[in-house]
Design an enzyme around this catalytic site. Structure first.
Site, PDB file in Angstrom:
ATOM      1  N   GLY A   1      -3.104  -5.111   0.089  1.00 44.72           N
ATOM      2  CA  GLY A   1      -4.149  -4.909  -0.902  1.00 44.72           C
ATOM      3  C   GLY A   1      -4.156  -5.982  -1.981  1.00 44.72           C
TER       4      GLY A   1
ATOM      5  N   THR B   1       0.639 -17.888   9.800  1.00 41.35           N
ATOM      6  CA  THR B   1       0.880 -17.264  11.109  1.00 41.35           C
ATOM      7  C   THR B   1       0.641 -15.765  11.025  1.00 41.35           C
ATOM      8  OG1 THR B   1       2.468 -18.987  11.616  1.00 41.35           O
ATOM      9  CG2 THR B   1       2.624 -16.960  12.928  1.00 41.35           C
TER      10      THR B   1
ATOM     11  N   HIS C   1       0.068   0.307   4.406  1.00 40.72           N
ATOM     12  CA  HIS C   1       1.153   1.227   4.041  1.00 40.72           C
ATOM     13  C   HIS C   1       0.668   2.458   3.277  1.00 40.72           C
ATOM     14  CE1 HIS C   1       2.029   0.310  -0.331  1.00 40.72           C
ATOM     15  NE2 HIS C   1       1.367  -0.784  -0.043  1.00 40.72           N
TER      16      HIS C   1
ATOM     17  N   CYS D   1       3.249   0.493  -9.261  1.00 42.59           N
ATOM     18  CA  CYS D   1       3.381  -0.934  -9.542  1.00 42.59           C
ATOM     19  C   CYS D   1       3.767  -1.169 -10.999  1.00 42.59           C
ATOM     20  CB  CYS D   1       2.070  -1.650  -9.228  1.00 42.59           C
ATOM     21  SG  CYS D   1       1.489  -1.300  -7.569  1.00 42.59           S
TER      22      CYS D   1
ATOM     23  N   ASN E   1      -6.225   4.844  -8.018  1.00 42.53           N
ATOM     24  CA  ASN E   1      -4.894   5.157  -7.489  1.00 42.53           C
ATOM     25  C   ASN E   1      -4.104   6.110  -8.375  1.00 42.53           C
ATOM     26  OD1 ASN E   1      -5.231   2.519  -8.884  1.00 42.53           O
ATOM     27  ND2 ASN E   1      -3.010   2.619  -9.026  1.00 42.53           N
TER      28      ASN E   1
ATOM     29  N   GLN F   1      -7.030   2.991  -1.701  1.00 40.77           N
ATOM     30  CA  GLN F   1      -6.689   4.415  -1.773  1.00 40.77           C
ATOM     31  C   GLN F   1      -7.617   5.301  -0.936  1.00 40.77           C
ATOM     32  OE1 GLN F   1      -4.041   5.900  -3.011  1.00 40.77           O
ATOM     33  NE2 GLN F   1      -3.122   4.096  -3.978  1.00 40.77           N
TER      34      GLN F   1
END
Ligand code: PLP
Length: 395
Positions: free
Chosen positions: A72, A238, A202, A326, A152, A180
């Site tokens: 995100g 990658t 996740h 966070c 969130n 969310q």
């Protein structure tokens, strides 16, 4: 870990065993670099193509409009930085809201320091953005509107489709952070009217470090990462093949059970709220009661610090959050709760409980037994509770 009662699903979710199983071969025998042209690499490339098709179909997009990222935060950074960079001739003004995740707000601040202008529209007491405020904020030099799909912290769901109509009429790019909402409510990029949309695996029982950006065809956005020509030259690096396979599998599984999960979580969440209200004095709901994610309950309790509640619940094996994960570690009151007009001291005394697949009625009942005595103990020790509440009531 078995005894833990996990009530912090907005922070992250465990990877679904079926998702893990789908990912595992891409760490071992399927380790080829998808950018190579021999069979080993081509099989990785095909796995990515399948994942892209799965995700695109779920959100009503074209496979070429899906770009895999690291999550995100990267997608949000890309949306803002990429949009302003590509449209520097049009202008330097962007619009966002005061309750966005830090991945958007900090990027907006970074852009401000580099000569861009940012308007943050405010929200009402429930955390809702008024689409008319967005309309009023649009100027001839506006290059982007970025408003999150659901918050969130308090779970309020924003009127994205209405805002999408306004941005389309005005010819301004529109990004939504759907981190969310992915896997929790239906997502159709055309109904929402968005040009860009961020997701993170996740949050829906997929792996950490895997996300995506939906980028509508012909949208003028510069790359954030420069290097190889991956993702049609727009996102170098990658590919995280196991992560991409896991993201698609997780989204597919989560969307398949979305309606049942939402109904079950709503019931458990409402039981939790009724139980809290009936057993604890001076407890209030933060956020909007109705356009709200099924799994979110954010409450404030007079006279207590959120951090002390978290620590005492942790001692009982219960994981909760006092705001965005966070920002855990910083004792600043949540910018979201402040934006809702909640005073600083009440913002500090707020708790976010977010339910998920593992949550049972036994967990909810256990929480309702354990939590009120914790509140009583903390209030007995609290100078603010005594000064503001109990003493006044005694007088
Ligand atoms: N946006 C929102 C609304 C979030 O809740 C989060 C994570 O908490 C992010 C962005 C960041 O996502 P990620 O953890 O994948 O970087």
């Amino acid at each position: 870990m078995e005894d833990v009662i996990y009530l912090d699903h907005a922070s992250t979710t465990p990877t679904d065993p079926e998702v893990l199983e789908a990912m595992l071969p891409w760490f071992t025998e399927g380790f080829g670099n998808p950018s190579t042209v021999y069979s080993l690499g081509l099989s990785s490339a095909r796995a990515i193509a399948r994942a892209r098709e799965t995700v695109a179909q779920i959100i009503s997009a074209e496979p070429e409009e899906i770009y895999f990222t690291s999550g995100g935060t990267e997608s949000d950074n890309w949306a803002l930085v990429g949009a302003v960079d590509a449209q520097s001739k049009k202008g330097k003004h962007i619009i966002t809201s005061s309750i966005e995740h830090h991945a958007v707000l900090e990027t907006a601040e970074y852009l401000e320091k580099h000569g861009h202008e940012v308007t943050k529209v405010s929200v009402d007491g429930g955390g809702l953005v008024d689409p008319e405020d967005v309309r009023r904020a649009i100027r001839p030099d506006t290059v982007l509107v970025s408003i999150m799909h659901a918050n969130n912290e308090v779970g309020t769901i924003e009127p994205i489709a209405e805002i999408g109509k306004i941005t389309r009429e005005a010819g301004v790019l529109f990004h939504t952070d759907a981190v969310q909402t992915a896997g929790k409510i239906p997502l159709d990029v055309n109904e929402l009217g968005v040009d860009m949309l961020s997701m993170s695996a996740h949050k829906f029982y997929g792996p950490k470090g895997a996300g995506l950006m939906y980028l509508r065809k012909k949208t003028r956005v510069s790359p954030l990462f420069h290097g190889g020509g991956q993702e049609r030259g727009r996102r170098a690096g990658t590919h995280n093949v196991p992560g991409i396979v896991g993201l698609a599998k997780a989204l597919e599984l989560t969307v398949g059970r979305m309606a049942d999960d939402a109904a079950r979580e709503t019931e458990l969440r409402d039981r939790l709220w009724v139980g809290l209200e009936s057993s604890i004095e001076a407890v209030y709901l933060n956020g909007h009661p109705t356009p709200r994610l099924a799994n979110n309950l954010n409450v404030r309790l007079d006279g207590i610090e959120g951090e002390s509640m978290i620590l005492m619940l942790d001692m009982e094996g219960i994981c909760v959050s006092s705001g965005s994960a966070c920002t855990t570690g910083s004792l600043e009151p949540s910018h979201v709760l402040l934006a809702l007009g909640i005073p600083k001291e009440n913002a500090h005394g707020s708790l976010r409980l977010t339910l998920g697949r593992s949550t049972t009625i036994e967990h909810v009942e256990h929480f309702l037994r354990v939590f009120p005595p914790i509140v009583n103990r903390l209030r007995e020790m609290s100078p603010i509770w005594c000064a503001n509440c109990a003493c006044k009531q005694r007088n």
